[in-house]
Design a protein around this motif. Structure first.
Motif, mmCIF file in Angstrom:
data_model
loop_
_atom_site.group_PDB
_atom_site.id
_atom_site.type_symbol
_atom_site.label_atom_id
_atom_site.label_comp_id
_atom_site.label_asym_id
_atom_site.label_seq_id
_atom_site.Cartn_x
_atom_site.Cartn_y
_atom_site.Cartn_z
ATOM 1 N N VAL A 221 0.858 -1.074 0.107
ATOM 2 C CA VAL A 221 -0.044 -0.037 0.049
ATOM 3 C C VAL A 221 0.991 1.311 -0.047
ATOM 4 O O VAL A 221 0.711 2.357 -0.644
ATOM 5 C CB VAL A 221 -1.073 0.005 1.164
ATOM 6 N N LEU A 222 2.030 1.139 0.659
ATOM 7 C CA LEU A 222 3.029 2.182 0.746
ATOM 8 C C LEU A 222 3.553 2.707 -0.904
ATOM 9 O O LEU A 222 3.395 3.951 -1.079
ATOM 10 C CB LEU A 222 4.124 2.212 1.627
ATOM 11 N N ALA A 223 3.840 1.636 -1.436
ATOM 12 C CA ALA A 223 4.463 1.734 -2.926
ATOM 13 C C ALA A 223 3.245 2.147 -3.608
ATOM 14 O O ALA A 223 3.353 3.189 -4.618
ATOM 15 C CB ALA A 223 4.706 0.243 -3.418
ATOM 16 N N GLY A 224 2.090 1.685 -3.427
ATOM 17 C CA GLY A 224 0.910 2.240 -4.310
ATOM 18 C C GLY A 224 0.471 3.448 -4.166
ATOM 19 O O GLY A 224 0.241 4.468 -5.010
ATOM 20 N N ILE A 225 0.680 3.881 -2.646
ATOM 21 C CA ILE A 225 0.102 5.508 -2.597
ATOM 22 C C ILE A 225 1.326 6.489 -3.211
ATOM 23 O O ILE A 225 1.217 7.546 -3.711
ATOM 24 C CB ILE A 225 0.282 5.767 -1.100
ATOM 25 N N ALA B 281 -5.887 0.342 5.342
ATOM 26 C CA ALA B 281 -6.353 1.643 4.832
ATOM 27 C C ALA B 281 -5.548 2.710 5.692
ATOM 28 O O ALA B 281 -5.265 3.867 4.929
ATOM 29 C CB ALA B 281 -7.982 1.571 5.282
ATOM 30 N N PRO B 282 -5.220 2.750 7.000
ATOM 31 C CA PRO B 282 -4.689 3.797 7.505
ATOM 32 C C PRO B 282 -3.327 4.297 7.073
ATOM 33 O O PRO B 282 -2.804 5.600 7.117
ATOM 34 C CB PRO B 282 -4.268 3.437 8.997
ATOM 35 N N PHE B 283 -2.439 3.516 6.263
ATOM 36 C CA PHE B 283 -1.137 3.773 5.799
ATOM 37 C C PHE B 283 -1.180 4.501 4.497
ATOM 38 O O PHE B 283 -0.414 5.123 3.959
ATOM 39 C CB PHE B 283 -0.555 2.367 5.515
ATOM 40 N N GLU B 284 -2.701 4.639 3.853
ATOM 41 C CA GLU B 284 -2.848 5.388 2.745
ATOM 42 C C GLU B 284 -2.600 6.876 3.150
ATOM 43 O O GLU B 284 -2.663 7.926 2.389
ATOM 44 C CB GLU B 284 -4.039 5.235 2.220
ATOM 45 N N TYR B 285 -2.603 7.219 4.468
ATOM 46 C CA TYR B 285 -2.504 8.677 4.849
ATOM 47 C C TYR B 285 -1.105 9.335 4.356
ATOM 48 O O TYR B 285 -0.944 10.477 4.547
ATOM 49 C CB TYR B 285 -3.030 8.875 6.190
ATOM 50 N N VAL B 286 -0.279 8.357 3.968
ATOM 51 C CA VAL B 286 1.153 8.854 3.602
ATOM 52 C C VAL B 286 0.823 9.636 2.540
ATOM 53 O O VAL B 286 1.853 10.585 2.192
ATOM 54 C CB VAL B 286 2.015 7.751 3.256
ATOM 55 N N GLY B 287 0.150 9.577 1.637
ATOM 56 C CA GLY B 287 -0.332 10.481 0.656
ATOM 57 C C GLY B 287 -0.767 11.956 0.783
ATOM 58 O O GLY B 287 -0.439 12.884 -0.161
ATOM 59 N N LEU B 288 -1.049 12.205 2.150
ATOM 60 C CA LEU B 288 -1.345 13.534 2.489
ATOM 61 C C LEU B 288 -0.225 14.374 2.557
ATOM 62 O O LEU B 288 -0.052 15.365 1.788
ATOM 63 C CB LEU B 288 -1.953 13.785 3.847
ATOM 64 N N PRO B 289 1.057 14.233 3.274
ATOM 65 C CA PRO B 289 2.040 14.949 2.908
ATOM 66 C C PRO B 289 2.672 14.786 1.724
ATOM 67 O O PRO B 289 3.359 15.987 1.118
ATOM 68 C CB PRO B 289 3.073 14.371 4.318
ATOM 69 N N LEU B 290 2.757 13.746 1.123
ATOM 70 C CA LEU B 290 3.144 13.771 -0.196
ATOM 71 C C LEU B 290 2.536 14.707 -1.231
ATOM 72 O O LEU B 290 3.043 15.562 -2.237
ATOM 73 C CB LEU B 290 2.709 12.308 -0.985
ATOM 74 N N ALA B 291 1.321 14.860 -1.247
ATOM 75 C CA ALA B 291 0.424 15.644 -1.982
ATOM 76 C C ALA B 291 0.557 17.419 -1.632
ATOM 77 O O ALA B 291 0.874 18.140 -2.500
ATOM 78 C CB ALA B 291 -1.145 15.580 -1.826
ATOM 79 N N VAL B 292 0.986 17.459 -0.259
ATOM 80 C CA VAL B 292 1.347 18.844 0.032
ATOM 81 C C VAL B 292 2.641 19.195 -0.343
ATOM 82 O O VAL B 292 2.811 20.492 -1.034
ATOM 83 C CB VAL B 292 1.456 19.132 1.734
ATOM 84 N N PHE B 293 3.499 18.190 -0.578
ATOM 85 C CA PHE B 293 4.759 18.438 -1.161
ATOM 86 C C PHE B 293 4.738 18.757 -2.453
ATOM 87 O O PHE B 293 5.435 19.499 -3.064
ATOM 88 C CB PHE B 293 5.719 17.021 -0.811
ATOM 89 N N TRP B 294 4.270 17.758 -3.370
ATOM 90 C CA TRP B 294 4.137 18.024 -4.859
ATOM 91 C C TRP B 294 3.316 19.298 -5.402
ATOM 92 O O TRP B 294 3.867 20.164 -6.022
ATOM 93 C CB TRP B 294 3.331 16.986 -5.489
ATOM 94 N N GLY B 295 2.402 19.625 -4.300
ATOM 95 C CA GLY B 295 1.532 21.028 -4.458
ATOM 96 C C GLY B 295 2.362 22.228 -4.298
ATOM 97 O O GLY B 295 2.579 23.285 -5.110
#
Length: 326
Positions: free
Chosen positions: A16-20, A266-280
Motif C-alpha cells: 500500500v505504501l508503494a501504491g500511494i 487503509a490507515p497507511f494510505e494517509y502517507v499520501g497527504l504529506p506527499l500531496a502537500v509536497f508536490w503541490g
C-alpha cells in the motif's frame, strides 16, 4: 493472529505504501497535463500502457489461466467504481489545488472502516466509530460551508467531487478484499485497466471532437470534454510515466487489500497527504489554506486512532489465543 498473518499484514503495508507513492506521482502528473489534454485521452493512454505492464505481471503470477473468472459481473462493477473514483478526483484536480483535493479524498479510509461493517462483517467499536465521526467533521470544515462561491473560487460540486471519489474508492477496495480470495492481484489490475480503456474510448466516440465545451466552460468540464490532441514530444514521457504508474497502482493496491484486512491497510494510505502537500508546493507553488490544515489534522488524527485501536485489538487476540503447534 499467527506468524503467517503477521507477515501478510507487513507485506500488505509495503504494497500500500508503494501504491500511494505511485498515486501521488500520478496525481501530480495528471494535474500538470490537465490544462492541455482531455481527461479521457490521458486515461486511455495511461490504461493502454498500464495494461501492457500488467500483462507481464500476469505471466509471472501464473499465466493466462489466472484471468479466468466466474465472477465477471463483480469485476465489471469494481472496474466501474474505480473509473468513477479516478475521474471524479481528476476533475477536481483541474479546478482546485492538489493538496486540497487529496485532503478531501482522504476521507476514503474512514469510509472503508465504516463500510467494512456491513460489507465484510468486521467489528468496529464505539471508539473507532467516534474517530470516524471526527474525521467527517474535518471534511465539513474543508468544505467551508460558511463561505460563498465567490470566496471559494469554485462551485460546491467541485469540492464534493473528491468526497464522491473517496466513497467509490472505498467500495472498490472492499470489493477487492472479497474478489482477491479467488483472483490474483495482476488479474484484478487487468480487469481495471480494461474497464478504463472501454470507458475512455466511449468518451472519445461521443466527445472526442470537443464539441461539448468551449473557452467559457468551467475548467473541470473543459478537462473532461475537450478535443483529443496528439501529445507534444516533451509530454510523451509524462504519458509513459502515467502508464507505468497505473500498472504499479493497480497491482500494489489490489495486492494489499487482497492479502490483509481493510482496517489494517487503509490507515497507511494517509502517507499520501504529506506527499500531496509536497508536490503541490514544489511543482505548483500551492499551500493549503488554514481550513484545509485543520481538516487534514482531524482526518489524519482520526485515521491514526482507528489504526491504533485495530493494532491493540490484534495484540489482545494474539495474547488470548494459544500458539499453534508446528
Amino acid at each position: 493472529m499467527n506468524a503467517d498473518a503477521h507477515n501478510r499484514s507487513g507485506a500488505a503495508i509495503g504494497f500500500v505504501l508503494a501504491g500511494i507513492l505511485a498515486i501521488s506521482i500520478n496525481d501530480m502528473l495528471i494535474k500538470k497535463l490537465s490544462g492541455g489534454y482531455p481527461l479521457h485521452e490521458i486515461v486511455f493512454a495511461r490504461a493502454f500502457i498500464g495494461i501492457l505492464f500488467s500483462l507481464v505481471l500476469v505471466q509471472l503470477e501464473g499465466g493466462w489461466r489466472i484471468l479466468k473468472t466466474t465472477q465477471a459481473h463483480w469485476h465489471i462493477l469494481r472496474g466501474l467504481l474505480v473509473v468513477v473514483a479516478n475521474m471524479t478526483f481528476f476533475l477536481a484536480l483541474a479546478a482546485i489545488p492538489l493538496a486540497d483535493a487529496t485532503a478531501l479524498f482522504f476521507v476514503a479510509p474512514l469510509f472503508i472502516t465504516l463500510l467494512s461493517i456491513p460489507i465484510l462483517g468486521e467489528k468496529v467499536g464505539i471508539m473507532r466509530l467516534t474517530a470516524v465521526a471526527v474525521g467527517f467533521v474535518g471534511v465539513i470544515i474543508m468544505q467551508r460551508p460558511w463561505a460563498d462561491t465567490q470566496a471559494l473560487q469554485v462551485s460546491r460540486l467541485v469540492l464534493l467531487l473528491p468526497v464522491i471519489s473517496a466513497l467509490t474508492y472505498a467500495l472498490n477496495q472492499l470489493m477487492t478484499r472479497r474478489l482477491g480470495v479467488h483472483s490474483k492481484a495482476s488479474a484484478l489490475s487487468i480487469y481495471i485497466q480494461g474497464t478504463f480503456l472501454i470507458v475512455s474510448l466511449g468518451f472519445f466516440l461521443i466527445a472526442g471532437d470537443g464539441r461539448f465545451v468551449d473557452a467559457t466552460s468551467p475548467p473541470s468540464m473543459q478537462f473532461l470534454l475537450r478535443e483529443w490532441v496528439w501529445p507534444a514530444q516533451d509530454d510523451l514521457w509524462v504519458f509513459l510515466g502515467l502508464g507505468v504508474n497505473a500498472a504499479i497502482i493497480g497491482y500494489c493496491l489490489s495486492q494489499a487489500y487482497r492479502i490483509a484486512d481493510a482496517a489494517t491497510v487503509a490507515p497507511f494510505e494517509y502517507v499520501g497527504l504529506p506527499l500531496a502537500v509536497f508536490w503541490g508546493l514544489v511543482i505548483f507553488g500551492d499551500l493549503p489554506v488554514w481550513e484545509i490544515w485543520v481538516g487534514i489534522a482531524l482526518i489524519l488524527g482520526s485515521g491514526l486512532f482507528v489504526f491504533l485501536r485495530e493494532r491493540q485489538k490484534a495484540r489482545r487476540l494474539l495474547k488470548t489465543r494459544p500458539l499453534r503447534s508446528v
